[in-house]
Motif scaffolding. Structure first.
Motif, PDB file in Angstrom:
ATOM      1  N   SER A   2       0.921  -1.215   0.143  1.00 27.47           N
ATOM      2  CA  SER A   2       0.049   0.208   0.056  1.00 27.47           C
ATOM      3  C   SER A   2       0.715   1.425  -0.002  1.00 27.47           C
ATOM      4  O   SER A   2       2.098   1.221   0.600  1.00 27.47           O
ATOM      5  CB  SER A   2      -0.848  -0.198   1.188  1.00 27.47           C
ATOM      6  OG  SER A   2      -1.991   0.893   1.195  1.00 27.47           O
ATOM      7  N   TRP A   4       1.227   5.214   0.798  1.00 26.21           N
ATOM      8  CA  TRP A   4       0.433   6.399   1.595  1.00 26.21           C
ATOM      9  C   TRP A   4       1.397   7.826   1.492  1.00 26.21           C
ATOM     10  O   TRP A   4       2.465   7.711   1.553  1.00 26.21           O
ATOM     11  CB  TRP A   4       0.594   6.019   2.935  1.00 26.21           C
ATOM     12  CG  TRP A   4      -0.103   4.774   3.405  1.00 26.21           C
ATOM     13  CD1 TRP A   4      -0.827   4.017   2.679  1.00 26.21           C
ATOM     14  CD2 TRP A   4       0.016   4.215   4.926  1.00 26.21           C
ATOM     15  NE1 TRP A   4      -1.446   2.787   3.672  1.00 26.21           N
ATOM     16  CE2 TRP A   4      -0.832   3.042   4.876  1.00 26.21           C
ATOM     17  CE3 TRP A   4       0.531   4.513   5.966  1.00 26.21           C
ATOM     18  CZ2 TRP A   4      -1.089   2.192   6.129  1.00 26.21           C
ATOM     19  CZ3 TRP A   4       0.413   3.603   7.158  1.00 26.21           C
ATOM     20  CH2 TRP A   4      -0.159   2.449   7.101  1.00 26.21           C
ATOM     21  N   PRO A  26      -1.996   8.092  -4.432  1.00 23.36           N
ATOM     22  CA  PRO A  26      -1.682   7.124  -3.171  1.00 23.36           C
ATOM     23  C   PRO A  26      -2.958   6.400  -2.620  1.00 23.36           C
ATOM     24  O   PRO A  26      -4.049   6.645  -3.188  1.00 23.36           O
ATOM     25  CB  PRO A  26      -1.427   8.119  -2.062  1.00 23.36           C
ATOM     26  CG  PRO A  26      -2.063   9.326  -2.400  1.00 23.36           C
ATOM     27  CD  PRO A  26      -1.974   9.267  -3.793  1.00 23.36           C
ATOM     28  N   ASP A  27      -2.726   5.164  -1.961  1.00 23.56           N
ATOM     29  CA  ASP A  27      -3.633   4.477  -1.541  1.00 23.56           C
ATOM     30  C   ASP A  27      -4.689   5.034  -0.354  1.00 23.56           C
ATOM     31  O   ASP A  27      -5.649   4.849  -0.287  1.00 23.56           O
ATOM     32  CB  ASP A  27      -3.466   2.975  -1.357  1.00 23.56           C
ATOM     33  CG  ASP A  27      -2.749   2.332  -2.499  1.00 23.56           C
ATOM     34  OD1 ASP A  27      -3.490   2.364  -3.469  1.00 23.56           O
ATOM     35  OD2 ASP A  27      -1.621   1.849  -2.333  1.00 23.56           O
ATOM     36  N   ALA A  28      -3.736   5.647   0.202  1.00 23.18           N
ATOM     37  CA  ALA A  28      -4.136   6.433   1.569  1.00 23.18           C
ATOM     38  C   ALA A  28      -3.477   7.711   1.755  1.00 23.18           C
ATOM     39  O   ALA A  28      -2.425   7.901   1.241  1.00 23.18           O
ATOM     40  CB  ALA A  28      -4.285   5.545   2.812  1.00 23.18           C
ATOM     41  N   VAL A  68      -5.493   0.840   9.124  1.00 27.13           N
ATOM     42  CA  VAL A  68      -5.158   1.146   7.751  1.00 27.13           C
ATOM     43  C   VAL A  68      -4.146   0.124   7.251  1.00 27.13           C
ATOM     44  O   VAL A  68      -3.034  -0.160   7.558  1.00 27.13           O
ATOM     45  CB  VAL A  68      -4.843   2.560   7.158  1.00 27.13           C
ATOM     46  CG1 VAL A  68      -4.747   2.540   5.884  1.00 27.13           C
ATOM     47  CG2 VAL A  68      -5.635   3.564   7.767  1.00 27.13           C
TER      48      VAL A  68
END
Length: 177
Positions: A2, A4, A26-28, A68
């Motif tokens: 992931s 971020w 970004p994913d988060a 997360v």
């Protein structure tokens, strides 16, 4: 895996946030405060955002502790934890939250260090940097999270990675209980 984006202290410079989010995909997204934007700003949709000492919207929380991608995150601005002096109070907060990673801002200076099993990340200020890396013109952190490590790459306002500011940390399991 992931990716971020961690950003802080844009102080009203909304355009840089839009640019970085679009460019880095970004994913988060985590914002460590001092955005000087309203809590209902569309940029904050699907982002984790806290209030800094320069934010006036009371609808922004002081601290968030989301889980997360299997990681316990502690997100705060840091001004209430004395981060200008040291990380002692923030470390105690991280212990209480059983945080794997701690994101904070306030100092306008980037930092990445592992302390007692917690990874502490300050992305620096994207708009008003201070300290040793001020000449970069502003930084944020792009973190790649895998099952075994954190890869922290600092990125400038133009979305370019800073080669000398890339750090890898082993993921450490914190005591869940």
């Amino acid at each position: 895996m992931s990716r971020w984006l961690v950003v802080s202290d844009n102080h009203g410079d909304r355009d840089i946030l839009v640019k970085l989010k679009n460019q880095l995909q970004p994913d988060a997204v985590f914002h460590c405060g001092d955005s000087e934007m309203r809590a209902d700003d569309p940029w904050f949709q699907d982002a984790y955002v806290v209030q800094g000492n320069m934010d006036s919207d009371p609808n922004l929380p002081q601290v968030l502790t989301p889980r997360v991608a299997g990681c316990q995150v502690l997100l705060t601005h840091g001004h209430l934890d004395g981060v200008n002096w040291d990380l002692t109070r923030l470390k105690l907060r991280a212990d209480a939250a059983q945080a794997d990673v701690v994101f904070y801002g306030h100092t306008h200076q980037l930092a990445a260090e592992m302390v007692a099993g917690h990874l502490f990340i300050n992305p620096g200020s994207i708009s008003q940097p201070r300290g040793e890396f001020q000449a970069l013109g502003g930084t944020c952190a792009l973190i790649t999270v895998t099952a075994t490590q954190w890869d922290v790459q600092y990125v400038t306002r133009d979305g370019q990675p800073v080669p000398d500011l890339r750090f890898t940390f082993a993921r450490v399991e914190t005591q869940k209980g």
